[in-house]
Design a protein around this motif. Structure first.
Motif, PDB file in Angstrom:
ATOM      1  N   ALA A   1       0.879  -0.967  -0.010  1.00 51.42           N
ATOM      2  CA  ALA A   1       0.078   0.000   0.114  1.00 51.42           C
ATOM      3  C   ALA A   1       0.860   1.389   0.066  1.00 51.42           C
ATOM      4  CB  ALA A   1      -0.923  -0.121   1.159  1.00 51.42           C
ATOM      5  N   VAL A   2       2.059   1.062   0.662  1.00 50.80           N
ATOM      6  CA  VAL A   2       2.874   2.467   0.732  1.00 50.80           C
ATOM      7  C   VAL A   2       3.429   2.727  -0.482  1.00 50.80           C
ATOM      8  CG1 VAL A   2       5.139   3.333   1.843  1.00 50.80           C
ATOM      9  CG2 VAL A   2       3.271   2.231   3.387  1.00 50.80           C
ATOM     10  N   ILE A   3       3.857   1.675  -1.134  1.00 48.89           N
ATOM     11  CA  ILE A   3       4.629   1.811  -2.395  1.00 48.89           C
ATOM     12  C   ILE A   3       3.790   2.321  -3.448  1.00 48.89           C
ATOM     13  CG2 ILE A   3       5.838   0.711  -4.321  1.00 48.89           C
ATOM     14  CD1 ILE A   3       7.078  -1.162  -2.320  1.00 48.89           C
ATOM     15  N   ALA A   4       2.375   1.647  -3.582  1.00 47.80           N
ATOM     16  CA  ALA A   4       1.370   2.051  -4.367  1.00 47.80           C
ATOM     17  C   ALA A   4       0.902   3.823  -4.363  1.00 47.80           C
ATOM     18  CB  ALA A   4       0.209   1.412  -4.274  1.00 47.80           C
ATOM     19  N   LEU A   5       0.991   4.243  -2.901  1.00 49.83           N
ATOM     20  CA  LEU A   5       0.556   5.337  -2.745  1.00 49.83           C
ATOM     21  C   LEU A   5       1.624   6.406  -3.055  1.00 49.83           C
ATOM     22  CD1 LEU A   5      -1.338   4.935   0.592  1.00 49.83           C
ATOM     23  CD2 LEU A   5      -2.346   5.692  -1.502  1.00 49.83           C
ATOM     24  N   VAL A   6       3.127   5.983  -2.740  1.00 44.54           N
ATOM     25  CA  VAL A   6       4.259   6.729  -3.143  1.00 44.54           C
ATOM     26  C   VAL A   6       4.229   7.065  -4.718  1.00 44.54           C
ATOM     27  CG1 VAL A   6       6.806   6.661  -3.363  1.00 44.54           C
ATOM     28  CG2 VAL A   6       5.706   5.868  -1.172  1.00 44.54           C
ATOM     29  N   LEU A   7       3.987   5.973  -5.545  1.00 41.89           N
ATOM     30  CA  LEU A   7       3.850   6.279  -6.788  1.00 41.89           C
ATOM     31  C   LEU A   7       2.849   7.210  -7.236  1.00 41.89           C
ATOM     32  CD1 LEU A   7       4.554   2.585  -8.048  1.00 41.89           C
ATOM     33  CD2 LEU A   7       6.003   4.431  -8.052  1.00 41.89           C
ATOM     34  N   PHE A   8       1.684   7.314  -6.610  1.00 44.38           N
ATOM     35  CA  PHE A   8       0.612   8.087  -6.542  1.00 44.38           C
ATOM     36  C   PHE A   8       0.792   9.506  -6.409  1.00 44.38           C
ATOM     37  CE2 PHE A   8      -3.785   9.853  -5.705  1.00 44.38           C
ATOM     38  CZ  PHE A   8      -4.323   9.395  -6.957  1.00 44.38           C
ATOM     39  N   ALA A   9       1.508   9.725  -5.222  1.00 45.02           N
ATOM     40  CA  ALA A   9       1.715  11.157  -4.880  1.00 45.02           C
ATOM     41  C   ALA A   9       3.083  11.664  -5.407  1.00 45.02           C
ATOM     42  CB  ALA A   9       2.190  10.948  -3.086  1.00 45.02           C
ATOM     43  N   ILE A  10       4.015  11.269  -5.945  1.00 40.44           N
ATOM     44  CA  ILE A  10       5.211  11.909  -6.641  1.00 40.44           C
ATOM     45  C   ILE A  10       4.810  12.775  -7.728  1.00 40.44           C
ATOM     46  CG2 ILE A  10       6.964  11.394  -8.076  1.00 40.44           C
ATOM     47  CD1 ILE A  10       7.774   8.815  -6.526  1.00 40.44           C
TER      48      ILE A  10
END
Length: 223
Positions: A94-103
């Motif tokens: 979940a953290v990795i997916a959200l990081v990709l979304f927030a960048i």
């Protein structure tokens, strides 16, 4: 109106706030995943965006590439992670997916914020003998702050709202309240969970707006 009244009744029932499936526990999970993702995204996107904006080279390509990544649904990324060895890594998918979304919003606003600094001001600072580092710290970064904060607010609200999707692949967070409501055909619980996510996103937005105003006031007082 009946659904809203029932949702309010669900929210004001103490039993729904305690235990591993209660609101407090799910809220803590949601904040942890959202906060970790936002911090990691900031650590990656802000230095890169600011650096590219300062150099004035390569930024357009980087921004376009990052924005293209926004076309990939977060749920699809999560689903792929859950089919990989990362499925046993707790909140990592979940953290990795959200990081990709927030960048993308962070990178775009950082780059644009620096590039939109008045060139006359930049040239005047150079004429005063400022080095590249001094120019960045003393001129470009302070003037780019409003755009940086706008990107941070956008990314934070998006991450908080999108973290709800993690529940659909068995991750934690406030989304678990919503999915549990769907599974038991409990519409008031679904509405209550959605309200909690919306209120959290609004609270995050309000806190960042307040922080931006304090920073701006501090900058004016210092000047």
């Amino acid at each position: 109106m009946t659904v809203l009244v029932d949702a309010w009744s669900w929210l004001t029932t103490g039993a729904n706030w305690s235990g591993e499936s209660g609101v407090w526990h799910r809220l803590a999970e949601h904040l942890y995943v959202s906060g970790a993702a936002l911090l990691l995204a900031c650590a990656v996107a802000l230095p890169l965006g600011l650096w590219l904006g300062h150099l004035g080279k390569g930024g357009t390509v980087a921004v376009n590439v990052s924005n293209a990544g926004r076309a990939i649904p977060v749920f699809a990324v999560l689903a792929l992670f859950m089919l990989s060895p990362l499925r046993n890594a707790g909140d990592v998918p979940a953290v990795i997916a959200l990081v990709l979304f927030a960048i993308p919003p962070l990178l775009t606003h950082a780059y644009v914020g620096v590039r939109e600094v008045d060139r006359a001001v930049v040239e005047a600072a150079r004429g005063m003998g400022m080095s590249g580092g001094q120019l960045f710290r003393g001129v470009e970064l302070p003037l780019a702050r409003p755009m940086l904060m706008a990107g941070l607010r956008s990314a934070a609200v998006q991450v908080v709202a999108t973290a709800t999707i993690a529940a659909m692949v068995g991750q934690g967070g406030l989304g678990r309240i919503i999915t549990a409501g769907f599974n038991t055909y409990n519409t008031p619980q679904v509405v209550a969970g959605a309200l909690l996510v919306a209120l959290l996103a609004l609270l995050v937005e309000a806190l960042l707006v307040a922080a931006d105003r304090l920073l701006g006031r501090g900058g004016r007082l210092k000047g």
